[in-house]
Scaffold this active site. Structure first.
Site, PDB file in Angstrom:
ATOM      1  N   LYS A 114       1.079  -1.384  -0.039  1.00 55.54           N
ATOM      2  CA  LYS A 114      -0.198  -0.016   0.064  1.00 55.54           C
ATOM      3  C   LYS A 114       0.952   1.168  -0.238  1.00 55.54           C
ATOM      4  O   LYS A 114       0.522   2.414  -0.588  1.00 55.54           O
ATOM      5  CB  LYS A 114      -1.089   0.106   1.181  1.00 55.54           C
ATOM      6  CG  LYS A 114      -1.913  -1.201   0.868  1.00 55.54           C
ATOM      7  CD  LYS A 114      -3.224  -0.631   1.646  1.00 55.54           C
ATOM      8  CE  LYS A 114      -4.327  -1.895   1.135  1.00 55.54           C
ATOM      9  NZ  LYS A 114      -5.483  -1.610   1.083  1.00 55.54           N
ATOM     10  N   LYS A 206      -6.296  -8.571  -7.389  1.00 58.79           N
ATOM     11  CA  LYS A 206      -7.298  -8.685  -6.914  1.00 58.79           C
ATOM     12  C   LYS A 206      -8.383  -7.488  -7.168  1.00 58.79           C
ATOM     13  O   LYS A 206      -8.056  -6.281  -7.148  1.00 58.79           O
ATOM     14  CB  LYS A 206      -7.178  -8.933  -5.413  1.00 58.79           C
ATOM     15  CG  LYS A 206      -7.237  -7.831  -4.538  1.00 58.79           C
ATOM     16  CD  LYS A 206      -7.133  -8.317  -3.024  1.00 58.79           C
ATOM     17  CE  LYS A 206      -7.362  -7.169  -2.077  1.00 58.79           C
ATOM     18  NZ  LYS A 206      -8.609  -6.692  -1.912  1.00 58.79           N
ATOM     19  N   LYS A 209     -11.402  -2.210  -3.314  1.00 56.92           N
ATOM     20  CA  LYS A 209     -11.951  -0.965  -3.091  1.00 56.92           C
ATOM     21  C   LYS A 209     -11.188   0.236  -3.517  1.00 56.92           C
ATOM     22  O   LYS A 209     -11.534   1.281  -3.975  1.00 56.92           O
ATOM     23  CB  LYS A 209     -12.255  -0.711  -1.606  1.00 56.92           C
ATOM     24  CG  LYS A 209     -13.471  -1.458  -1.336  1.00 56.92           C
ATOM     25  CD  LYS A 209     -14.045  -0.918   0.080  1.00 56.92           C
ATOM     26  CE  LYS A 209     -13.878  -1.932   1.503  1.00 56.92           C
ATOM     27  NZ  LYS A 209     -12.490  -1.878   2.046  1.00 56.92           N
TER      28      LYS A 209
HETATM   29  P1  ATP Z   1      -8.845  -1.705   0.242  1.00 57.00           P
HETATM   30  O1  ATP Z   1      -8.379  -1.755  -1.018  1.00 57.00           O
HETATM   31  O2  ATP Z   1      -9.138  -0.614   1.016  1.00 57.00           O
HETATM   32  O3  ATP Z   1      -7.666  -2.664   1.108  1.00 57.00           O
HETATM   33  P2  ATP Z   1     -10.420  -4.205   0.060  1.00 57.00           P
HETATM   34  O4  ATP Z   1     -11.271  -4.254  -1.066  1.00 57.00           O
HETATM   35  O5  ATP Z   1      -9.382  -4.819   0.002  1.00 57.00           O
HETATM   36  O6  ATP Z   1     -10.155  -2.679   0.237  1.00 57.00           O
HETATM   37  P3  ATP Z   1     -10.943  -4.664   2.683  1.00 57.00           P
HETATM   38  O7  ATP Z   1     -11.749  -3.821   3.782  1.00 57.00           O
HETATM   39  O8  ATP Z   1      -9.375  -4.692   2.919  1.00 57.00           O
HETATM   40  O9  ATP Z   1     -11.352  -4.449   1.310  1.00 57.00           O
HETATM   41  O10 ATP Z   1     -11.279  -5.981   3.311  1.00 57.00           O
HETATM   42  C1  ATP Z   1     -12.455  -6.542   3.623  1.00 57.00           C
HETATM   43  C2  ATP Z   1     -12.864  -7.989   3.537  1.00 57.00           C
HETATM   44  O11 ATP Z   1     -12.855  -8.302   2.139  1.00 57.00           O
HETATM   45  C3  ATP Z   1     -11.528  -8.862   3.966  1.00 57.00           C
HETATM   46  O12 ATP Z   1     -12.053 -10.044   4.582  1.00 57.00           O
HETATM   47  C4  ATP Z   1     -10.809  -9.227   2.569  1.00 57.00           C
HETATM   48  O13 ATP Z   1     -10.333 -10.432   2.816  1.00 57.00           O
HETATM   49  C5  ATP Z   1     -12.049  -9.654   1.513  1.00 57.00           C
HETATM   50  N1  ATP Z   1     -11.654  -8.972   0.417  1.00 57.00           N
HETATM   51  C6  ATP Z   1     -11.307  -7.926  -0.109  1.00 57.00           C
HETATM   52  N2  ATP Z   1     -11.040  -7.924  -1.444  1.00 57.00           N
HETATM   53  C7  ATP Z   1     -11.449  -9.220  -1.911  1.00 57.00           C
HETATM   54  C8  ATP Z   1     -11.337  -9.907  -3.139  1.00 57.00           C
HETATM   55  N3  ATP Z   1     -10.868  -9.441  -4.216  1.00 57.00           N
HETATM   56  N4  ATP Z   1     -11.925 -11.374  -3.096  1.00 57.00           N
HETATM   57  C9  ATP Z   1     -12.235 -12.034  -1.989  1.00 57.00           C
HETATM   58  N5  ATP Z   1     -12.273 -11.246  -0.576  1.00 57.00           N
HETATM   59  C10 ATP Z   1     -11.883 -10.019  -0.652  1.00 57.00           C
HETATM   60 MG    MG Z   2      -7.752  -4.824   1.468  1.00 61.67          MG
END
Ligand code: ATP
Ligand code: MG
Length: 344
Positions: A114, A206, A209
Site C-alpha cells: 500500500k 485482486k 475498493k
Molecule cells: P482496500 O483496497 O481499501 O484494502 P479491500 O477491497 O481490499 O479494500 P478490505 O476492507 O481490505 O477491502 O477487506 C474487507 C474484506 O474483504 C476482507 O475480509 C478481505 O479478505 C475481503 N476481500 C477484499 N477483497 C477481496 C477480493 N477481491 N476477493 C475476496 N475477498 C476480498
Molecule cells: Mg484490503
C-alpha cells in the site's frame, strides 16, 4: 483457561463495496451467526489511515452496515457497529503499539504494497494499522477471525502480540486471578473455499475498493443491473473456449476468475460449472454469468438502498451494536489497565 468462542471481523469504509468483499467476506459471515457469538464491525478508524473525504466516510460506513444486513446478518443476533463508537479500540491499540516490535511491523507485506514507492509520505497510522487490527480482535478476546488471504499475516501478528502481552505481564495476569493466558491465540477461520475475486480487467490483480484502475474492472454492490451486465460482458478474456474441467483453467487467470465467480454465485463447484459450459465460448458464458450475477446482487442492492435511506434506523442499529460491543470491551479494558499498571 477456556475462552468463549467468539468471532470478530470487519470491513473498512475506504471505498465502495464490491463483489470481492461480498463473496470473500460478507457472505461468509452470515452462517457463522448460527454457530458462534459474532461481532461484525465497520472499521472506520482503519479507513482513515489513508485520506477519506468525511462525507464519503459517513456514507460508506452506513453502506457497509446496510450490506451486512442486506446479505443476511441479523443485528439482533450479531453485534453490528462502527469501530469509532467504541473508544476502547483506540486505547488498546496504543498499548499494543508498545507491545509490537518495529521489526514485526516492518515485515507486513500489505504495508509495503500500500505504501509502495511512497513509504516516507504515508501516514503513521497506515504503518500501525495491524496493531489496531490486533486490538479490534483481542478487545473481545475473539477466538476466531474469518478473513481472506490478504489478512493472514496481520492475524499472525495479532497472535504474536497476544503471546508477548501474555508473557510480559504474566505476573500481573496471574495476580488478577487468570490461571493462564489473558488474551486468546486467535485462529484464522477457514470459511469454505476461499474465493479471491480478481479484477475484471486484469486477472493478476485482486478486485479492490481502493486500487481499481478502471470502473469496468470492479462490480460494485450498488451497481444497477445494466452496469453489472455491461461489466461482465466487457470483462477481459482469452480467445479459447471454456475447458471441461478445472485443470484446464491453469494459466488462464481471467477465465479462472469468471468461472470462479459463477461457481461462487451459484453455490456450485468449478467442475460442476464446467460440466455445463465446457467447450462453449464466452458468447454463451458471459450472458449466463451476467444473468446469474444480477439475480443474486439486485435484491441485495435494493435492500441496501432501502436501509441507507432510513438513517434513523441505521443510527439506532449502530448505536445498539456499539452498546453491546462496549459491554464486552469495557471489562476487558479495565483488566488491561490494571495489568499494565495504569491508576484509575
Ligand atoms: P482496500 O483496497 O481499501 O484494502 P479491500 O477491497 O481490499 O479494500 P478490505 O476492507 O481490505 O477491502 O477487506 C474487507 C474484506 O474483504 C476482507 O475480509 C478481505 O479478505 C475481503 N476481500 C477484499 N477483497 C477481496 C477480493 N477481491 N476477493 C475476496 N475477498 C476480498
Ligand atoms: Mg484490503
Amino acid at each position: 483457561m477456556t475462552f468463549t468462542p467468539r468471532i470478530f471481523s470487519g470491513i473498512k469504509p475506504s471505498g465502495d463495496l464490491h463483489l470481492g468483499n461480498y463473496l470473500g467476506a460478507i457472505r461468509q459471515f452470515v452462517p457463522l451467526q448460527d454457530t458462534h457469538e459474532t461481532i461484525y464491525c465497520v472499521v472506520d478508524m482503519h479507513a482513515i489511515t489513508v485520506w477519506q473525504e468525511p462525507e464519503d466516510l459517513k456514507r460508506r460506513t452506513y453502506e457497509i452496515a446496510a450490506a451486512y444486513i442486506a446479505a443476511g446478518l441479523d443485528p439482533k443476533r450479531s453485534i453490528i457497529f462502527n469501530q469509532s463508537q467504541v473508544m476502547e479500540h483506540a486505547e488498546l491499540s496504543w498499548i499494543f503499539n508498545c507491545v509490537a516490535r518495529m521489526g514485526w511491523m516492518a515485515r507486513m507485506t500489505q504495508f509495503k504494497d500500500k505504501a509502495g514507492e511512497n513509504s516516507e509520505n504515508v501516514s503513521l497510522g497506515l504503518f500501525a494499522y495491524p496493531s489496531l487490527m490486533a486490538a479490534d480482535i483481542l478487545l473481545y478476546k475473539s477466538t476466531a477471525v474469518p478473513v481472506g488471504e490478504d489478512q493472514r499475516q496481520h492475524l499472525e501478528l495479532t497472535r504474536d502480540i497476544a503471546k508477548k502481552f501474555n508473557h510480559d505481564f504474566r505476573k500481573q495476569i496471574a495476580e488478577l486471578g487468570f490461571e493462564e493466558d489473558f488474551f486468546p491465540i486467535t485462529e484464522t477461520l477457514a470459511t469454505g473455499p476461499a474465493m479471491r475475486v480478481k479484477s475484471l480487467k486484469d486477472g493478476s490483480k485482486k478486485m479492490s475498493k481502493s486500487e481499481s484502475t478502471s470502473d469496468l474492472a470492479t462490480i460494485y454492490l450498488l451497481d444497477d443491473a445494466d452496469a453489472v451486465a455491461k461489466k461482465i460482458k466487457r470483462a477481459t478474456t482469452d480467445p479459447e473456449p471454456l475447458p471441461s474441467e478445472a485443470a484446464g483453467l491453469e494459466s488462464r487467470p481471467e477465465a479462472e476468475n469468471l468461472v470462479g465467480i459463477y461457481a461462487a454465485l451459484s453455490n456450485q463447484s468449478v467442475d460442476a460449472v464446467l460440466a455445463g459450459f465446457g467447450g462453449k465460448g464466452w458468447g454463451a458464458f458471459k450472458p449466463a454469468l451476467a444473468d446469474l450475477a444480477v439475480s443474486v446482487l439486485s435484491p441485495i442492492a435494493n435492500e441496501m438502498q432501502r436501509l441507507v435511506a432510513d438513517r434513523g434506523e441505521m443510527d439506532r442499529i449502530l448505536r445498539d451494536g456499539a452498546d453491546r460491543a462496549r459491554a464486552i470491551a469495557a471489562p476487558v479494558m479495565a483488566d488491561v489497565r490494571q495489568i499494565v499498571g495504569f491508576i484509575r
